[in-house]
Design an enzyme around this catalytic site. Structure first.
Site, PDB file in Angstrom:
ATOM      1  N   ASP A  17      -2.654  -6.832   6.234  1.00  0.00           N
ATOM      2  CA  ASP A  17      -1.224  -6.703   6.370  1.00  0.00           C
ATOM      3  C   ASP A  17      -0.495  -8.333   6.088  1.00  0.00           C
ATOM      4  O   ASP A  17       0.437  -8.518   6.939  1.00  0.00           O
ATOM      5  CB  ASP A  17      -0.820  -6.095   7.548  1.00  0.00           C
ATOM      6  N   GLU A 197       3.539   3.675   3.730  1.00  0.00           N
ATOM      7  CA  GLU A 197       3.752   2.688   4.905  1.00  0.00           C
ATOM      8  C   GLU A 197       3.736   1.226   4.205  1.00  0.00           C
ATOM      9  O   GLU A 197       3.634   1.153   2.954  1.00  0.00           O
ATOM     10  CB  GLU A 197       2.487   2.537   5.774  1.00  0.00           C
TER      11      GLU A 197
END
Length: 322
Positions: A17, A197
């Site tokens: 991420d 997401e």
């Protein structure tokens, strides 16, 4: 910048991420999910390839118990109205209830000119329209309006998470209604889990682009694309369009699997757009892929087509070479 066609990847090891923010001081500020998921680390360097061995500091650590004590995921650093903010998701201590994660979204703030300090204060939970699992918040400003984009579970919609957008009253408080942007609907968004997401915003060529990630976090993870006209009402769901096909997927040839949860920045000479993303060097062999720390941060230059849309190419293959 020498050799604009490529970076020496990975630029940072074992950081899923990955979020990169290039500030006016000439530094790239980097954060990402730290293995073990119990802290937020910030590092900075003058070049992307220097981030791996750069100055770094732990700016926040999970609480011992209760709220914000478990599974600290996907921090992002933003500079808003002369202050620094980091958005992240966290769960309460203990195992997921009924095997369902219980994350909520939070913000911390730093008023120092240099955010590489321990002078961060908690602003609390960023509360949304539903009290449910939510994560992966990002923000962007457009025409003096601050927007918040995030992923959340709606119990009335099948699947794990959808994407939403809302205006912000301030950097830790939403204002008005939340607009549903996208749900997992195509086969490539529903492998393993039904997931949308990891949104990231790119403003270029008269459009607002939002990339996002879908499916399980193993080699099936892939990136999709939304876009709206820059003059459109961004809180009107009909303003947004969605690619039916993924725009960034695993590369067997380059041994980069499950690319996604990206961010955007600019090259050192500020001439090129750079895609920052995580990927695995091999397929996930066994166990929960979230427990495998081999998601590394990568950087890749890209260009736009004649209609102004980003062309990311394949992981490990910059479109500037095409």
């Amino acid at each position: 910048m020498k050799n604009v066609e490529s970076y020496t990847n990975p630029i940072v090891l074992e950081r899923a991420d990955p979020w990169v923010y290039k500030h006016t001081d000439g530094y790239y500020y980097f954060t990402g999910s730290v293995p073990g998921y119990q802290s937020i680390e910030l590092r900075r360097a003058k070049t992307l390839n220097d981030l791996e061995n750069s100055e770094r500091v732990t700016v926040w650590t999970a609480h011992d118990t209760g709220e914000m004590s478990h599974l600290i995921w996907a921090p992002e650093i933003h500079y808003i109205k002369d202050k620094w903010y980091i958005y992240f998701a966290a769960a309460s201590s203990g195992q997921p209830k009924n095997n369902i994660f219980q994350h909520r979204m939070y913000a911390i703030e730093c008023e120092d000119e240099n955010p590489m300090s321990d002078n961060w204060s908690e602003k609390g939970e960023v509360k949304t329209h539903i009290n449910s699992f939510c994560l992966d918040a990002t923000t962007f400003e457009h025409r003096d309006v601050l927007y918040y984009v995030w992923a959340q579970k709606d119990p009335a919609i099948p699947g794990n998470s959808n994407l939403y957008i809302s205006e912000m009253e301030n950097p830790w408080t939403l204002r008005g209604h939340a607009t549903l942007l996208t749900i997992p609907e195509y086969d490539w968004e529903k492998v393993g889990f039904l997931v949308n997401e990891g949104p990231a915003v790119l403003k270029r060529n008269g459009k607002i682009f939002i990339t996002y990630s879908a499916s399980a976090t193993d080699e099936n993870y892939a990136m999709g694309l939304l876009w709206a006209d820059e003059d459109a009402d961004l809180l009107d769901g009909y303003s947004w369009h969605k690619s039916e096909k993924p725009v960034f997927t695993s590369s067997e040839e380059n041994s980069l699997y499950g690319p996604g949860h990206n961010s955007f920045t600019r090259s050192e000479d500020d001439q090129y757009d750079v895609l920052i993303y995580h990927a695995r060097p091999e397929r996930n062999k066994e166990g929960d892929p979230l427990d495998n720390p081999n998601r590394h941060a990568n950087a890749q230059l890209f260009k736009f087509d004649s209609e102004g849309f980003p062309q990311f190419g394949a992981p490990g293959s910059s479109t500037l070479n095409l």
